[in-house]
Design a protein around this motif. Structure first.
Motif, PDB file in Angstrom:
ATOM      1  N   VAL A 371      10.266   4.096   9.850  1.00 49.88           N
ATOM      2  CA  VAL A 371       8.841   3.763   9.675  1.00 49.88           C
ATOM      3  C   VAL A 371       8.133   4.858   8.886  1.00 49.88           C
ATOM      4  O   VAL A 371       7.301   4.566   8.010  1.00 49.88           O
ATOM      5  CB  VAL A 371       8.173   3.542  11.052  1.00 49.88           C
ATOM      6  CG1 VAL A 371       6.648   3.594  10.930  1.00 49.88           C
ATOM      7  CG2 VAL A 371       8.612   2.203  11.641  1.00 49.88           C
ATOM      8  N   ALA A 372       8.446   6.119   9.168  1.00 52.65           N
ATOM      9  CA  ALA A 372       7.824   7.225   8.426  1.00 52.65           C
ATOM     10  C   ALA A 372       8.126   7.112   6.932  1.00 52.65           C
ATOM     11  O   ALA A 372       7.257   7.335   6.088  1.00 52.65           O
ATOM     12  CB  ALA A 372       8.307   8.568   8.966  1.00 52.65           C
ATOM     13  N   GLY A 373       9.368   6.750   6.592  1.00 50.75           N
ATOM     14  CA  GLY A 373       9.728   6.576   5.188  1.00 50.75           C
ATOM     15  C   GLY A 373       9.010   5.406   4.548  1.00 50.75           C
ATOM     16  O   GLY A 373       8.542   5.484   3.408  1.00 50.75           O
ATOM     17  N   LEU A 374       8.904   4.302   5.298  1.00 49.56           N
ATOM     18  CA  LEU A 374       8.223   3.121   4.777  1.00 49.56           C
ATOM     19  C   LEU A 374       6.731   3.401   4.569  1.00 49.56           C
ATOM     20  O   LEU A 374       6.140   3.015   3.550  1.00 49.56           O
ATOM     21  CB  LEU A 374       8.401   1.950   5.746  1.00 49.56           C
ATOM     22  CG  LEU A 374       7.845   0.603   5.286  1.00 49.56           C
ATOM     23  CD1 LEU A 374       8.632   0.070   4.095  1.00 49.56           C
ATOM     24  CD2 LEU A 374       7.848  -0.414   6.427  1.00 49.56           C
ATOM     25  N   ALA A 375       6.120   4.072   5.541  1.00 47.66           N
ATOM     26  CA  ALA A 375       4.694   4.404   5.436  1.00 47.66           C
ATOM     27  C   ALA A 375       4.441   5.306   4.236  1.00 47.66           C
ATOM     28  O   ALA A 375       3.467   5.127   3.492  1.00 47.66           O
ATOM     29  CB  ALA A 375       4.224   5.092   6.715  1.00 47.66           C
ATOM     30  N   GLN A 376       5.311   6.288   4.048  1.00 52.76           N
ATOM     31  CA  GLN A 376       5.157   7.204   2.923  1.00 52.76           C
ATOM     32  C   GLN A 376       5.230   6.455   1.600  1.00 52.76           C
ATOM     33  O   GLN A 376       4.441   6.685   0.683  1.00 52.76           O
ATOM     34  CB  GLN A 376       6.257   8.270   2.994  1.00 52.76           C
ATOM     35  CG  GLN A 376       6.074   9.414   2.040  1.00 52.76           C
ATOM     36  CD  GLN A 376       4.821  10.208   2.344  1.00 52.76           C
ATOM     37  OE1 GLN A 376       4.455  10.353   3.498  1.00 52.76           O
ATOM     38  NE2 GLN A 376       4.163  10.708   1.319  1.00 52.76           N
ATOM     39  N   ASN A 377       6.188   5.526   1.520  1.00 53.35           N
ATOM     40  CA  ASN A 377       6.358   4.766   0.292  1.00 53.35           C
ATOM     41  C   ASN A 377       5.183   3.826   0.050  1.00 53.35           C
ATOM     42  O   ASN A 377       4.706   3.678  -1.085  1.00 53.35           O
ATOM     43  CB  ASN A 377       7.666   3.977   0.367  1.00 53.35           C
ATOM     44  CG  ASN A 377       8.104   3.412  -0.972  1.00 53.35           C
ATOM     45  OD1 ASN A 377       8.536   2.265  -1.059  1.00 53.35           O
ATOM     46  ND2 ASN A 377       8.005   4.189  -2.044  1.00 53.35           N
ATOM     47  N   PHE A 378       4.681   3.207   1.105  1.00 51.50           N
ATOM     48  CA  PHE A 378       3.516   2.332   0.947  1.00 51.50           C
ATOM     49  C   PHE A 378       2.322   3.132   0.433  1.00 51.50           C
ATOM     50  O   PHE A 378       1.628   2.702  -0.491  1.00 51.50           O
ATOM     51  CB  PHE A 378       3.151   1.652   2.270  1.00 51.50           C
ATOM     52  CG  PHE A 378       1.923   0.789   2.168  1.00 51.50           C
ATOM     53  CD1 PHE A 378       2.008  -0.500   1.673  1.00 51.50           C
ATOM     54  CD2 PHE A 378       0.667   1.270   2.542  1.00 51.50           C
ATOM     55  CE1 PHE A 378       0.876  -1.298   1.543  1.00 51.50           C
ATOM     56  CE2 PHE A 378      -0.469   0.486   2.417  1.00 51.50           C
ATOM     57  CZ  PHE A 378      -0.371  -0.802   1.917  1.00 51.50           C
ATOM     58  N   GLY A 379       2.096   4.315   1.034  1.00 47.89           N
ATOM     59  CA  GLY A 379       0.981   5.149   0.604  1.00 47.89           C
ATOM     60  C   GLY A 379       1.101   5.554  -0.858  1.00 47.89           C
ATOM     61  O   GLY A 379       0.116   5.513  -1.606  1.00 47.89           O
ATOM     62  N   ALA A 380       2.323   5.920  -1.280  1.00 46.71           N
ATOM     63  CA  ALA A 380       2.524   6.336  -2.673  1.00 46.71           C
ATOM     64  C   ALA A 380       2.307   5.174  -3.630  1.00 46.71           C
ATOM     65  O   ALA A 380       1.617   5.307  -4.655  1.00 46.71           O
ATOM     66  CB  ALA A 380       3.931   6.908  -2.840  1.00 46.71           C
ATOM     67  N   LEU A 381       2.881   4.008  -3.307  1.00 43.86           N
ATOM     68  CA  LEU A 381       2.742   2.854  -4.193  1.00 43.86           C
ATOM     69  C   LEU A 381       1.307   2.348  -4.240  1.00 43.86           C
ATOM     70  O   LEU A 381       0.829   1.897  -5.291  1.00 43.86           O
ATOM     71  CB  LEU A 381       3.687   1.737  -3.747  1.00 43.86           C
ATOM     72  CG  LEU A 381       5.178   1.994  -3.962  1.00 43.86           C
ATOM     73  CD1 LEU A 381       5.999   0.843  -3.407  1.00 43.86           C
ATOM     74  CD2 LEU A 381       5.498   2.216  -5.430  1.00 43.86           C
ATOM     75  N   LYS A 382       0.633   2.413  -3.113  1.00 43.64           N
ATOM     76  CA  LYS A 382      -0.773   2.004  -3.067  1.00 43.64           C
ATOM     77  C   LYS A 382      -1.605   2.883  -4.014  1.00 43.64           C
ATOM     78  O   LYS A 382      -2.449   2.394  -4.770  1.00 43.64           O
ATOM     79  CB  LYS A 382      -1.303   2.096  -1.643  1.00 43.64           C
ATOM     80  CG  LYS A 382      -2.742   1.652  -1.437  1.00 43.64           C
ATOM     81  CD  LYS A 382      -3.046   1.555   0.062  1.00 43.64           C
ATOM     82  CE  LYS A 382      -4.514   1.290   0.335  1.00 43.64           C
ATOM     83  NZ  LYS A 382      -5.342   2.485   0.129  1.00 43.64           N
ATOM     84  N   SER A 383      -1.350   4.187  -3.959  1.00 44.34           N
ATOM     85  CA  SER A 383      -2.068   5.097  -4.864  1.00 44.34           C
ATOM     86  C   SER A 383      -1.690   4.847  -6.322  1.00 44.34           C
ATOM     87  O   SER A 383      -2.554   4.778  -7.197  1.00 44.34           O
ATOM     88  CB  SER A 383      -1.766   6.551  -4.493  1.00 44.34           C
ATOM     89  OG  SER A 383      -2.313   6.878  -3.246  1.00 44.34           O
ATOM     90  N   LEU A 384      -0.397   4.714  -6.577  1.00 43.18           N
ATOM     91  CA  LEU A 384       0.077   4.527  -7.951  1.00 43.18           C
ATOM     92  C   LEU A 384      -0.501   3.281  -8.603  1.00 43.18           C
ATOM     93  O   LEU A 384      -0.790   3.267  -9.803  1.00 43.18           O
ATOM     94  CB  LEU A 384       1.607   4.450  -7.966  1.00 43.18           C
ATOM     95  CG  LEU A 384       2.366   5.773  -7.886  1.00 43.18           C
ATOM     96  CD1 LEU A 384       3.842   5.517  -7.631  1.00 43.18           C
ATOM     97  CD2 LEU A 384       2.190   6.577  -9.168  1.00 43.18           C
TER      98      LEU A 384
END
Length: 438
Positions: A371-384
């Motif tokens: 979940v930590a990895g998924l959350a991190q990726n969602f946050g990065a893609l959302k910003s990008l």
């Protein structure tokens, strides 16, 4: 070679430090003070740290932070993260809060098999080797009984042993390929001990096998070692909601956001140059939790990246779909983790982190880390795909730049206020510091 030394490991800690200072440093007093400043004032705790590895001279600190508001399978978590990179914890926390309002994260462990191999060279008839393996397999298991008894009592142990013919890849190369269940332990020592006994038994029994000729009896055992590639130790984590539910201050147009977000994921699925950076962002979240909980992040990294290339091309670890108005974002990754043994029983902050996570089982920890990895990726893609990644990242990086220039607390306060409405770049910060100090 004047910088070489014999018997270094036998020197005392002080003697090792003094040799380093004499050999490599011009300002010995400053270097000595720095080394000693990072010692723990608690002598017992410092001794514990000294004995984790060899040739210890001091401690190397990383910040331990927390990301709150994670709802995973209807349970709330505050996740500990040990990492030096700015914005990672901020992005994870923001993603956790975003999904908290949309049902949280779902996670499940799909399988927990771990793998170890005995690699050997055999020059002879493969049919005979197969017959020998079938003959000796029960003895391979029985002669590890003393090692597996405790693990079996808890429901784990050796799951299977196979003979694998790899001679097409390398002449005369074969394997004993074993699978294990190690429950809440990561299990490296358990697996390696079993494998070494397999090798000893296999070699000894081969020398007595009546159907082998003299050359066939002379099996060469190359090595016995667990594998950090664990494609059958899998966990899946996901988030989902109706597209319209994604609407927020940052996402005024959910349909446009979802289309762009999905395109970003698809690009990472087909373009290795993007996939590497995409997955690195995922590992920002994963490694930070793995490190905070006393697990081996190098093993996790190696296994995860091998899994990302399992289909012949390196690809994204996360995936996205939009079906019937439902947005779904998920990750499926191999994670061999433990919550008992190793540093989990020794490092005080590891114990602290595991207690913060409500004393998870290994399966629980697999879910939390995924979940930590998924959350991190969602946050990065959302910003990008919305504001761009530098806006938030550079604002977090501002403090690092200010510390590089030894800014006072007053200067920090003024510059943080200034850059609330100004783009942060290294040169812009340097310029503003110069203006303040002028």
């Amino acid at each position: 070679m004047p910088n070489t030394i014999s018997g270094f490991s036998k020197l005392s800690k002080t003697e090792k430090i003094e040799w380093l200072l004499d050999t490599y440093f011009t300002d010995k007093d400053s270097a000595r003070n720095l080394v000693q400043r990072y010692w723990n004032s608690d002598e017992k705790l410092q001794k514990l740290h000294d004995e984790f590895i060899e040739n210890t001279i001091t401690n190397y600190y990383l910040p331990l932070g927390v990301a709150p508001n994670f709802l995973i399978n209807e349970t709330f978590y505050t996740i500990p993260m040990a990492i030096e990179e700015s914005s990672v914890i901020a992005a994870a926390s923001k993603a956790a809060k975003f999904w908290l309002e949309r049902g949280g994260f779902k996670a499940e462990v799909l399988s927990t098999e771990k793998i170890g191999q005995v690699h050997f060279i055999y020059k002879g008839d493969y049919g005979k080797l197969e017959a020998f393996f079938n003959h000796v397999k029960p003895k391979l298991i029985s002669e590890t009984a003393s090692m597996t008894k405790s693990m079996e009592r808890r429901g784990g142990g050796i799951l299977n042993i196979e003979l694998r013919n790899k001679s097409q890849d390398l002449p005369n190369y074969y394997q004993l390929h074993a699978t294990f269940e190690t429950l809440d332990a990561m299990g490296a020592n358990f697996i390696n001990s079993c494998l070494e006994q397999f090798a000893t038994t296999f070699k000894t029994e081969a020398e007595q096998f009546e159907h082998f000729n003299a050359e066939e009896k002379n099996i060469s055992m190359v090595m016995s070692i667990l594998s950090n590639y664990v494609p059958q130790c899998l966990v899946r984590a996901e988030v989902s909601c109706e597209v319209e539910e994604l609407k927020s201050k940052d996402i005024p147009n959910p349909e446009a956001f979802v289309n762009k977000f999905k395109q970003a994921v698809t690009i990472a699925e087909v373009e290795p140059y993007r996939a590497v950076t995409h997955n690195k962002g995922i590992m920002n979240g994963i490694d930070a939790v793995v490190l905070a909980t006393g697990n081996d992040f190098r093993a996790v990294e190696a296994g995860v990246h091998a899994y990302a290339a399992k289909d012949g091309q390196y690809s994204s670890l996360t995936h996205c779909s939009v079906d019937n108005g439902i947005f779904k974002f998920w990750i499926e990754i191999p994670l061999a983790l433990g919550t008992v043994g190793g540093l989990t029983n020794l490092h005080p902050l590891v114990k602290f982190s595991l207690e913060m996570l409500q004393k998870p089982t290994a399966k629980d920890l697999m879910k939390i880390v995924a979940v930590a990895g998924l959350a991190q990726n969602f946050g990065a893609l959302k910003s990008l795909t919305t504001t761009g990644i530098q806006e938030g990242h550079m604002k977090m990086h501002l403090m690092n730049i200010l510390n590089q220039f030894e800014a006072t607390e007053d200067e920090k306060a003024k510059l943080i206020e200034h850059f609330k409405t100004t783009v942060v770049t290294h040169s812009a910060v340097v310029e503003e510091i110069g203006k303040l100090r002028a």
